[in-house]
Design a protein around this motif. Structure first.
Motif, PDB file in Angstrom:
ATOM      1  N   THR A 106       0.820  -1.216   0.000  1.00  0.00           N
ATOM      2  CA  THR A 106       0.000   0.000   0.000  1.00  0.00           C
ATOM      3  C   THR A 106       0.854   1.266   0.000  1.00  0.00           C
ATOM      4  OG1 THR A 106      -1.713  -1.224   1.203  1.00  0.00           O
ATOM      5  CG2 THR A 106      -2.017   1.136   0.999  1.00  0.00           C
ATOM      6  N   THR A 107       1.311   1.742   1.140  1.00  0.00           N
ATOM      7  CA  THR A 107       2.097   2.980   1.198  1.00  0.00           C
ATOM      8  C   THR A 107       3.500   2.742   1.755  1.00  0.00           C
ATOM      9  OG1 THR A 107       1.207   3.511   3.384  1.00  0.00           O
ATOM     10  CG2 THR A 107       0.032   4.402   1.479  1.00  0.00           C
ATOM     11  N   GLU A 108       3.921   1.495   1.747  1.00  0.00           N
ATOM     12  CA  GLU A 108       5.257   1.154   2.256  1.00  0.00           C
ATOM     13  C   GLU A 108       5.806  -0.010   1.447  1.00  0.00           C
ATOM     14  OE1 GLU A 108       4.238   0.219   6.295  1.00  0.00           O
ATOM     15  OE2 GLU A 108       3.616  -1.832   5.809  1.00  0.00           O
ATOM     16  N   ILE A 109       7.115  -0.203   1.550  1.00  0.00           N
ATOM     17  CA  ILE A 109       7.760  -1.358   0.945  1.00  0.00           C
ATOM     18  C   ILE A 109       8.292  -2.226   2.081  1.00  0.00           C
ATOM     19  CG2 ILE A 109       9.876  -0.010   0.608  1.00  0.00           C
ATOM     20  CD1 ILE A 109      10.568  -1.794  -1.731  1.00  0.00           C
ATOM     21  N   VAL A 110       8.031  -3.521   1.996  1.00  0.00           N
ATOM     22  CA  VAL A 110       8.387  -4.460   3.058  1.00  0.00           C
ATOM     23  C   VAL A 110       9.390  -5.472   2.522  1.00  0.00           C
ATOM     24  CG1 VAL A 110       7.531  -6.170   4.707  1.00  0.00           C
ATOM     25  CG2 VAL A 110       6.107  -4.196   4.110  1.00  0.00           C
ATOM     26  N   HIS A 123       9.924   0.075   5.020  1.00  0.00           N
ATOM     27  CA  HIS A 123      10.286   1.439   4.632  1.00  0.00           C
ATOM     28  C   HIS A 123       9.027   2.179   4.180  1.00  0.00           C
ATOM     29  CE1 HIS A 123      14.421   0.429   5.009  1.00  0.00           C
ATOM     30  NE2 HIS A 123      14.560  -0.203   3.857  1.00  0.00           N
ATOM     31  N   PRO A 124       8.487   3.103   4.977  1.00  0.00           N
ATOM     32  CA  PRO A 124       7.337   3.918   4.525  1.00  0.00           C
ATOM     33  C   PRO A 124       7.760   4.823   3.369  1.00  0.00           C
ATOM     34  CG  PRO A 124       7.638   4.037   6.912  1.00  0.00           C
ATOM     35  CD  PRO A 124       8.875   3.410   6.354  1.00  0.00           C
ATOM     36  N   ILE A 125       6.831   5.057   2.434  1.00  0.00           N
ATOM     37  CA  ILE A 125       7.102   5.912   1.282  1.00  0.00           C
ATOM     38  C   ILE A 125       6.255   7.181   1.402  1.00  0.00           C
ATOM     39  CG2 ILE A 125       7.127   6.085  -1.221  1.00  0.00           C
ATOM     40  CD1 ILE A 125       9.036   3.958  -0.043  1.00  0.00           C
ATOM     41  N   MET A 148      -1.398   6.317  -8.806  1.00  0.00           N
ATOM     42  CA  MET A 148      -2.316   7.452  -8.685  1.00  0.00           C
ATOM     43  C   MET A 148      -1.595   8.784  -8.544  1.00  0.00           C
ATOM     44  SD  MET A 148      -5.152   6.022  -9.172  1.00  0.00           S
ATOM     45  CE  MET A 148      -6.388   7.251  -8.772  1.00  0.00           C
ATOM     46  N   ASN A 149      -0.312   8.742  -8.245  1.00  0.00           N
ATOM     47  CA  ASN A 149       0.499   9.963  -8.197  1.00  0.00           C
ATOM     48  C   ASN A 149       1.282  10.185  -9.483  1.00  0.00           C
ATOM     49  OD1 ASN A 149      -0.070  11.134  -5.663  1.00  0.00           O
ATOM     50  ND2 ASN A 149       1.269   9.680  -4.612  1.00  0.00           N
ATOM     51  N   SER A 150       1.086   9.309 -10.469  1.00  0.00           N
ATOM     52  CA  SER A 150       1.758   9.436 -11.773  1.00  0.00           C
ATOM     53  C   SER A 150       3.265   9.615 -11.619  1.00  0.00           C
ATOM     54  CB  SER A 150       1.160  10.603 -12.580  1.00  0.00           C
ATOM     55  OG  SER A 150      -0.192  10.349 -12.883  1.00  0.00           O
ATOM     56  N   ARG A 151       3.875   8.697 -10.888  1.00  0.00           N
ATOM     57  CA  ARG A 151       5.318   8.781 -10.691  1.00  0.00           C
ATOM     58  C   ARG A 151       5.896   7.400 -10.411  1.00  0.00           C
ATOM     59  NH1 ARG A 151       6.759  10.581  -4.459  1.00  0.00           N
ATOM     60  NH2 ARG A 151       5.246   9.198  -3.433  1.00  0.00           N
ATOM     61  N   VAL A 152       7.212   7.298 -10.582  1.00  0.00           N
ATOM     62  CA  VAL A 152       7.983   6.135 -10.125  1.00  0.00           C
ATOM     63  C   VAL A 152       8.910   6.616  -9.020  1.00  0.00           C
ATOM     64  CG1 VAL A 152       9.699   4.394 -10.742  1.00  0.00           C
ATOM     65  CG2 VAL A 152       7.852   4.949 -12.348  1.00  0.00           C
ATOM     66  N   VAL A 153       8.877   5.927  -7.893  1.00  0.00           N
ATOM     67  CA  VAL A 153       9.682   6.277  -6.725  1.00  0.00           C
ATOM     68  C   VAL A 153      10.923   5.392  -6.672  1.00  0.00           C
ATOM     69  CG1 VAL A 153       9.709   6.426  -4.203  1.00  0.00           C
ATOM     70  CG2 VAL A 153       7.608   6.971  -5.470  1.00  0.00           C
ATOM     71  N   ARG A 154      12.056   5.988  -6.357  1.00  0.00           N
ATOM     72  CA  ARG A 154      13.309   5.236  -6.192  1.00  0.00           C
ATOM     73  C   ARG A 154      13.631   5.157  -4.699  1.00  0.00           C
ATOM     74  NH1 ARG A 154      19.212   6.560  -6.589  1.00  0.00           N
ATOM     75  NH2 ARG A 154      20.257   4.850  -7.707  1.00  0.00           N
ATOM     76  N   VAL A 155      13.922   3.949  -4.216  1.00  0.00           N
ATOM     77  CA  VAL A 155      14.175   3.712  -2.793  1.00  0.00           C
ATOM     78  C   VAL A 155      15.534   3.060  -2.599  1.00  0.00           C
ATOM     79  CG1 VAL A 155      13.281   2.674  -0.677  1.00  0.00           C
ATOM     80  CG2 VAL A 155      11.697   3.281  -2.506  1.00  0.00           C
ATOM     81  N   ASP A 156      16.302   3.586  -1.670  1.00  0.00           N
ATOM     82  CA  ASP A 156      17.532   2.927  -1.226  1.00  0.00           C
ATOM     83  C   ASP A 156      17.114   1.867  -0.215  1.00  0.00           C
ATOM     84  OD1 ASP A 156      19.873   2.164   0.196  1.00  0.00           O
ATOM     85  OD2 ASP A 156      20.841   4.053  -0.333  1.00  0.00           O
ATOM     86  N   LEU A 157      17.255   0.590  -0.573  1.00  0.00           N
ATOM     87  CA  LEU A 157      16.752  -0.478   0.278  1.00  0.00           C
ATOM     88  C   LEU A 157      17.535  -0.615   1.583  1.00  0.00           C
ATOM     89  CD1 LEU A 157      16.010  -3.189  -2.444  1.00  0.00           C
ATOM     90  CD2 LEU A 157      14.397  -1.674  -1.272  1.00  0.00           C
ATOM     91  N   THR A 159      18.772   2.041   3.396  1.00  0.00           N
ATOM     92  CA  THR A 159      18.460   3.145   4.307  1.00  0.00           C
ATOM     93  C   THR A 159      16.977   3.508   4.348  1.00  0.00           C
ATOM     94  OG1 THR A 159      18.777   4.852   2.626  1.00  0.00           O
ATOM     95  CG2 THR A 159      20.739   4.109   3.837  1.00  0.00           C
ATOM     96  N   GLY A 160      16.245   3.143   3.310  1.00  0.00           N
ATOM     97  CA  GLY A 160      14.838   3.525   3.227  1.00  0.00           C
ATOM     98  C   GLY A 160      14.612   4.901   2.634  1.00  0.00           C
ATOM     99  N   GLU A 161      15.676   5.609   2.295  1.00  0.00           N
ATOM    100  CA  GLU A 161      15.524   6.934   1.696  1.00  0.00           C
ATOM    101  C   GLU A 161      14.876   6.807   0.316  1.00  0.00           C
ATOM    102  OE1 GLU A 161      19.232   8.948   1.586  1.00  0.00           O
ATOM    103  OE2 GLU A 161      19.552   8.864   3.755  1.00  0.00           O
TER     104      GLU A 161
END
Length: 305
Positions: A106-110, A123-125, A148-157, A159-161
């Motif tokens: 949903t709003t986080e990556i596990v 890591h919450p996004i 729904m935000n029309s974007r791709v998010v990049r996450v440092d696995l 650190t979670g940044e």
């Protein structure tokens, strides 16, 4: 040709020899069943540690608005653990990086430990509405489609940044895949301007299949197939053929690496979601959300048109 059809419930497991054309079906049955094997399965992902490892499939069940789970299957489609990981909120796209299966929740990556899925990193996004598909690169980053935000998010696995990697406006990204230095994006399309239609994921323009270079600061789009459909999953086989699913129509497409033409591989019912590819055999796993089935398909066995 004859294939085996597996029928699962919480009380019984039957193996039935069934004649089908090139695929087997795993599905939830109401007979003696209080807990389905799958419930609105959204994503299929195949993982192998190498050529000598036959690999496993992971299937995420979103289970509507209730608590979801991940099932683990052997490469032949037989069930290993129907509740390999539980207590997830609408689990969707998945990929392995390091020793963890990373999954959009949903709003986080596990990050689930492959040896013990109860060992988790979360890591919450920031700002995410409903994370969809997920891809990983070789440097420990994940790329998440925030449709729904029309974007791709990049996450440092590590650190979670996280930050927005690319805005896909005006379209909404769905399937994502990394091959080499390319990020492939299967777009759902351009959402309706009407709020009530937008809430139902209704589009005014069908989605493109395209890629951007991870080395290109401008992130220019290279269109592979324009306005193909309400696209969901995308995979690429060893020969460079691209497979993409259309959730709304239930159609499966192949883009030939030789001719670059779009080839229809059949229609599998509305809700054909995030497909998975067995990198060793070329077999495809097709999660069908609305029928709570998972189909296993050999593309080479099909008449292509």
């Amino acid at each position: 040709m004859e294939k085996e059809k597996f029928v699962y419930s919480n009380e019984i497991k039957k193996r039935i020899t069934h004649t089908v054309v090139g695929f087997i079906v795993l599905f939830s049955t109401s007979i003696m069943a209080e807990q389905p094997v799958f419930s609105q399965p959204e994503s299929a992902y195949f993982y192998t540690s190498g050529s000598t490892d036959p690999g496993v499939y992971f299937i995420s069940s979103t289970n509507g608005d209730d608590v979801g789970w991940v099932s683990k299957l052997a490469a032949d489609g037989s069930m290993i653990d129907s509740r390999w990981a539980t207590d997830l909120q609408r689990p969707m796209g998945m990929r392995v990086s390091g020793k963890r299966l990373w999954i959009n929740n949903t709003t986080e990556i596990v990050g689930l430990n492959l040896d013990n899925p109860n060992d988790r990193i979360v890591h919450p996004i920031d700002g995410a509405i409903s994370l969809n598909d997920l891809a990983t690169d070789s440097s420990g980053h994940a790329y998440l489609s925030d449709s729904m935000n029309s974007r791709v998010v990049r996450v440092d696995l590590a650190t979670g940044e996280s930050s927005t990697y690319i805005s896909t406006l005006p379209s909404s990204p769905n399937g994502v895949l990394i091959q080499g230095d390319r990020l492939y994006i299967a777009s759902w399309g351009v959402m309706s301007d009407q709020p009530e239609e937008r809430a139902e994921w209704i589009t005014k323009t069908a989605g493109d299949l395209y890629w951007v270079s991870l080395k290109d600061a401008k992130k220019s789009r290279h269109i592979i197939a324009s306005e193909l459909g309400n696209l969901d999953g995308v995979e690429i086989d060893r020969k460079g053929n691209i497979y993409v699913s259309d959730w709304e129509s239930g159609k499966l497409y192949k883009i030939s690496s030789k001719t670059k033409m779009v080839i229809g591989l059949g229609q599998y019912g509305q809700g054909l979601a995030d497909i998975g590819l067995n990198s060793l055999t070329g077999e495809l796993a097709l999660p069908a959300m609305l029928s709570s089935e998972v189909l296993f398909l050999n593309p080479q066995s099909l008449k292509q048109n």
